[in-house]
Design a protein around this motif. Structure first.
Motif, PDB file in Angstrom:
ATOM      1  N   PRO A 222      10.438  13.486   7.791  1.00  0.00           N
ATOM      2  CA  PRO A 222      11.586  14.066   7.997  1.00  0.00           C
ATOM      3  C   PRO A 222      10.947  15.532   7.035  1.00  0.00           C
ATOM      4  CG  PRO A 222      12.830  12.180   6.942  1.00  0.00           C
ATOM      5  CD  PRO A 222      10.763  11.792   6.296  1.00  0.00           C
ATOM      6  N   LEU A 223      11.221  16.745   7.857  1.00  0.00           N
ATOM      7  CA  LEU A 223      11.572  18.114   7.204  1.00  0.00           C
ATOM      8  C   LEU A 223      12.210  18.126   6.004  1.00  0.00           C
ATOM      9  CD1 LEU A 223      10.734  20.510   7.460  1.00  0.00           C
ATOM     10  CD2 LEU A 223      12.935  21.668   8.821  1.00  0.00           C
ATOM     11  N   GLY A 224      11.562  18.743   4.782  1.00  0.00           N
ATOM     12  CA  GLY A 224      12.031  19.217   3.608  1.00  0.00           C
ATOM     13  C   GLY A 224      12.297  20.713   3.750  1.00  0.00           C
ATOM     14  N   LEU A 225      13.554  20.853   3.497  1.00  0.00           N
ATOM     15  CA  LEU A 225      14.036  22.409   3.464  1.00  0.00           C
ATOM     16  C   LEU A 225      15.644  22.514   2.658  1.00  0.00           C
ATOM     17  CD1 LEU A 225      13.889  24.868   5.399  1.00  0.00           C
ATOM     18  CD2 LEU A 225      16.239  23.960   6.260  1.00  0.00           C
ATOM     19  N   ASP A 226      14.549  23.637   1.182  1.00  0.00           N
ATOM     20  CA  ASP A 226      15.800  23.949   0.168  1.00  0.00           C
ATOM     21  C   ASP A 226      16.080  25.545   0.588  1.00  0.00           C
ATOM     22  OD1 ASP A 226      14.595  21.727  -0.508  1.00  0.00           O
ATOM     23  OD2 ASP A 226      14.464  22.766  -3.242  1.00  0.00           O
ATOM     24  N   LEU A 227      17.561  25.698   1.089  1.00  0.00           N
ATOM     25  CA  LEU A 227      18.076  26.849   0.512  1.00  0.00           C
ATOM     26  C   LEU A 227      18.288  27.732  -0.327  1.00  0.00           C
ATOM     27  CD1 LEU A 227      19.745  26.217   4.646  1.00  0.00           C
ATOM     28  CD2 LEU A 227      17.209  27.622   3.545  1.00  0.00           C
ATOM     29  N   SER A 228      18.816  28.403  -1.281  1.00  0.00           N
ATOM     30  CA  SER A 228      19.075  28.819  -2.171  1.00  0.00           C
ATOM     31  C   SER A 228      19.748  30.181  -2.096  1.00  0.00           C
ATOM     32  CB  SER A 228      18.409  29.002  -3.595  1.00  0.00           C
ATOM     33  OG  SER A 228      17.177  30.048  -2.892  1.00  0.00           O
ATOM     34  N   ALA A 229      20.482  30.620  -2.899  1.00  0.00           N
ATOM     35  CA  ALA A 229      21.182  32.547  -2.557  1.00  0.00           C
ATOM     36  C   ALA A 229      21.258  32.396  -4.353  1.00  0.00           C
ATOM     37  CB  ALA A 229      22.223  32.331  -1.819  1.00  0.00           C
ATOM     38  N   ASN A 230      20.958  33.514  -4.729  1.00  0.00           N
ATOM     39  CA  ASN A 230      20.730  33.891  -6.234  1.00  0.00           C
ATOM     40  C   ASN A 230      21.794  35.482  -6.394  1.00  0.00           C
ATOM     41  OD1 ASN A 230      20.320  31.970  -8.207  1.00  0.00           O
ATOM     42  ND2 ASN A 230      18.324  31.662  -6.345  1.00  0.00           N
ATOM     43  N   PHE A 231      22.330  35.873  -7.318  1.00  0.00           N
ATOM     44  CA  PHE A 231      22.295  37.434  -7.521  1.00  0.00           C
ATOM     45  C   PHE A 231      22.340  37.564  -9.422  1.00  0.00           C
ATOM     46  CE2 PHE A 231      25.972  36.113  -4.843  1.00  0.00           C
ATOM     47  CZ  PHE A 231      25.730  36.510  -3.730  1.00  0.00           C
ATOM     48  N   LEU A 232      21.224  38.854  -9.431  1.00  0.00           N
ATOM     49  CA  LEU A 232      20.918  38.812 -10.424  1.00  0.00           C
ATOM     50  C   LEU A 232      22.103  40.289 -10.774  1.00  0.00           C
ATOM     51  CD1 LEU A 232      18.458  39.203 -13.114  1.00  0.00           C
ATOM     52  CD2 LEU A 232      17.378  40.711 -11.855  1.00  0.00           C
ATOM     53  N   PHE A 233      22.610  40.180 -12.095  1.00  0.00           N
ATOM     54  CA  PHE A 233      23.141  40.990 -12.623  1.00  0.00           C
ATOM     55  C   PHE A 233      22.355  41.863 -14.021  1.00  0.00           C
ATOM     56  CE2 PHE A 233      26.149  38.237 -10.815  1.00  0.00           C
ATOM     57  CZ  PHE A 233      26.365  38.384  -9.642  1.00  0.00           C
ATOM     58  N   TYR A 234      22.162  43.550 -14.413  1.00  0.00           N
ATOM     59  CA  TYR A 234      22.684  44.006 -15.060  1.00  0.00           C
ATOM     60  C   TYR A 234      20.526  43.467 -15.270  1.00  0.00           C
ATOM     61  CZ  TYR A 234      27.242  45.575 -15.371  1.00  0.00           C
ATOM     62  OH  TYR A 234      27.888  45.872 -14.720  1.00  0.00           O
TER      63      TYR A 234
ATOM     64  N   VAL B  77      14.189  30.187   0.677  1.00  0.00           N
ATOM     65  CA  VAL B  77      13.521  29.442   1.384  1.00  0.00           C
ATOM     66  C   VAL B  77      12.057  28.995   1.250  1.00  0.00           C
ATOM     67  CG1 VAL B  77      12.312  30.613   3.420  1.00  0.00           C
ATOM     68  CG2 VAL B  77      13.695  27.705   3.665  1.00  0.00           C
ATOM     69  N   LEU B  78      12.339  26.974   1.037  1.00  0.00           N
ATOM     70  CA  LEU B  78      10.998  26.481   0.820  1.00  0.00           C
ATOM     71  C   LEU B  78      11.286  25.485   1.716  1.00  0.00           C
ATOM     72  CD1 LEU B  78       9.645  25.227  -2.353  1.00  0.00           C
ATOM     73  CD2 LEU B  78      10.399  23.839  -1.053  1.00  0.00           C
ATOM     74  N   GLY B  79      10.431  24.990   2.362  1.00  0.00           N
ATOM     75  CA  GLY B  79      10.137  24.168   3.313  1.00  0.00           C
ATOM     76  C   GLY B  79       9.336  23.489   2.921  1.00  0.00           C
ATOM     77  N   LYS B  80       9.102  21.485   3.475  1.00  0.00           N
ATOM     78  CA  LYS B  80       8.041  21.000   3.335  1.00  0.00           C
ATOM     79  C   LYS B  80       7.764  20.116   4.142  1.00  0.00           C
ATOM     80  CE  LYS B  80       9.686  19.035  -0.503  1.00  0.00           C
ATOM     81  NZ  LYS B  80      10.557  18.552  -1.556  1.00  0.00           N
ATOM     82  N   PHE B  81       6.292  20.325   4.175  1.00  0.00           N
ATOM     83  CA  PHE B  81       6.379  19.557   5.461  1.00  0.00           C
ATOM     84  C   PHE B  81       5.085  18.419   5.312  1.00  0.00           C
ATOM     85  CE2 PHE B  81       7.222  23.459   6.271  1.00  0.00           C
ATOM     86  CZ  PHE B  81       8.299  23.810   7.247  1.00  0.00           C
TER      87      PHE B  81
ATOM     88  N   ASN C 282       0.846  -1.394   0.107  1.00  0.00           N
ATOM     89  CA  ASN C 282      -0.049   0.239   0.265  1.00  0.00           C
ATOM     90  C   ASN C 282       0.546   1.294  -0.107  1.00  0.00           C
ATOM     91  OD1 ASN C 282      -2.476  -0.877   0.601  1.00  0.00           O
ATOM     92  ND2 ASN C 282      -1.336  -1.928   1.705  1.00  0.00           N
ATOM     93  N   ALA C 283       0.648   2.283  -0.321  1.00  0.00           N
ATOM     94  CA  ALA C 283       1.188   3.265  -1.007  1.00  0.00           C
ATOM     95  C   ALA C 283       0.280   4.764  -0.248  1.00  0.00           C
ATOM     96  CB  ALA C 283       2.065   3.773  -2.328  1.00  0.00           C
ATOM     97  N   SER C 284       0.493   5.110   0.078  1.00  0.00           N
ATOM     98  CA  SER C 284      -0.468   6.199   0.876  1.00  0.00           C
ATOM     99  C   SER C 284      -0.581   7.634   0.553  1.00  0.00           C
ATOM    100  CB  SER C 284      -0.907   6.280   2.818  1.00  0.00           C
ATOM    101  OG  SER C 284      -1.729   6.815   2.699  1.00  0.00           O
ATOM    102  N   GLU C 285      -0.655   8.286  -0.225  1.00  0.00           N
ATOM    103  CA  GLU C 285      -0.028   9.501  -0.317  1.00  0.00           C
ATOM    104  C   GLU C 285      -0.881  10.718   0.625  1.00  0.00           C
ATOM    105  OE1 GLU C 285      -0.160   9.951  -4.602  1.00  0.00           O
ATOM    106  OE2 GLU C 285       1.738   9.013  -4.614  1.00  0.00           O
ATOM    107  N   LYS C 286      -0.051  11.662   1.323  1.00  0.00           N
ATOM    108  CA  LYS C 286      -0.242  12.237   1.741  1.00  0.00           C
ATOM    109  C   LYS C 286      -0.072  13.934   1.645  1.00  0.00           C
ATOM    110  CE  LYS C 286       0.457   9.712   6.169  1.00  0.00           C
ATOM    111  NZ  LYS C 286       0.641   9.019   7.645  1.00  0.00           N
ATOM    112  N   ALA C 287      -0.551  14.630   2.720  1.00  0.00           N
ATOM    113  CA  ALA C 287      -0.776  16.190   1.741  1.00  0.00           C
ATOM    114  C   ALA C 287       0.613  16.857   2.404  1.00  0.00           C
ATOM    115  CB  ALA C 287      -1.855  17.220   2.235  1.00  0.00           C
ATOM    116  N   THR C 288       0.762  18.160   1.322  1.00  0.00           N
ATOM    117  CA  THR C 288       2.147  18.317   1.201  1.00  0.00           C
ATOM    118  C   THR C 288       2.026  19.874   2.078  1.00  0.00           C
ATOM    119  OG1 THR C 288       3.356  16.662   0.328  1.00  0.00           O
ATOM    120  CG2 THR C 288       4.651  18.542   0.975  1.00  0.00           C
TER     121      THR C 288
END
Length: 315
Positions: A233-245, A224-228, A197-203
């Protein structure tokens, strides 16, 4: 799944990873995007129409390259504000996932409504609705044990509804935060089988970002993006972007206990943006593949005399 044997070790690892993921979250909403920040509508319906222009986006992700049966994802979406006030936004999403013997297609429609809550701040409410279809072709599996219960299956097709909600609060050009549940209907697959069985739960997704203007030609945006998911386990994405011109973007990201990423983008014209992302896994599975690649395209058309292209927003 019990007593399942497959020819190659990489394919076994892929199936294990897929099963573990699908048991915890709704698969079509849990597709992993390194460049999610360029198409927030996929995870939050309140973002639809939020850029004030008609936009079409496409994303292709080839995950765990070199691993047999590895996931592939294609995402196509469009969105636009409606009416002179631009308070209403509409969007359409199509997602195609394929991993091992399973393929999954999702079509959803997004609706958003925006109200001003300050001189420079807007709050958007969003609704998502649609259908998800999953197909599992057991015939492509190589099963050594002739008594394996999987022998009784050929192709399994399931159809389920998708219903989601979202909130998106943002400044005109400096910051944003959002909360969303792209699908809160829990679905159980293979429920007519005693094999598995595969139970797909809300994120629940939580996002946030802030744009710092370093000088006339450079902007910096940490995000930052968090997934619960209940029981996962906690899903966590950390990002840093630069925009030039207002043309080039360069950045890096870290996915908790999963991968480190490099990102690059180029605003080819006022209408066309191209992005690329590369993930290098930090788990043992990285020993069996050469990373993940992601290509993103966004095409936008201004409405009427809209001058938003003169000062493109960094989110």
């Amino acid at each position: 799944m019990k007593k399942k044997h497959i020819h190659t070790v990489p394919f076994v690892l892929t199936i294990i990873a897929i099963v573990l993921c699908s048991c915890e979250a709704h698969a079509q909403q849990d597709s992993q995007y390194t460049q999610y920040m360029y198409n927030t509508q996929t995870i939050n319906p309140a973002y639809a129409g939020n850029r004030g222009v008609f936009g079409v986006t496409g994303l292709y992700r080839n995950q765990w390259v070199g691993l047999e049966g590895a996931p592939e994802t294609f995402n196509f979406s469009l969105n636009t504000p409606v009416g002179a006030s631009e308070r209403v936004g509409l969007g359409l999403n199509f997602i195609q996932d394929k991993a091992g013997p399973a393929s999954e297609s999702t079509v959803t429609v997004d609706f958003s409504y925006t109200i001003p809550v300050g001189e420079r701040t807007n709050l958007s409410f969003g609704l998502k609705g649609g259908l998800n279809a999953i197909n599992v072709d057991y015939s492509i599996l190589n099963i050594f044990n002739p008594n394996d219960a999987l022998q009784q299956f050929d192709i399994d097709n399931r159809l389920s509804p998708v219903v989601g909600i979202g909130l998106y609060l943002h400044d005109i050009e400096k910051w944003y935060v959002g909360l969303s549940v792209p699908n809160f209907l829990e679905t159980t697959y293979y429920d007519d089988s005693t094999i598995s069985n595969a139970s797909e739960k809300a994120t629940l997704y939580a996002i946030g970002g802030y744009v710092f203007t370093l000088n006339d030609n450079t902007k910096f945006k940490p995000a930052v993006l968090g997934k619960f998911v209940d029981g996962a386990p906690l899903g966590l994405d950390l990002s840093a972007n630069f925009l030039f011109y207002d043309k080039f973007t360069l950045g890096a990201a870290y996915r908790l206990d999963a991968a480190v990423s490099a990102l690059a983008g180029f605003q080819v014209s006022e209408r066309l943006f191209i992005g690329y992302g590369y993930d290098y896994g930090t788990q043992e599975l990285a020993n069996f593949n050469s990373g993940s690649h992601e290509i993103f395209l966004r095409f936008e058309i201004a409405r009427g005399n809209n001058d938003r292209f003169l000062t493109p927003r960094f989110f």
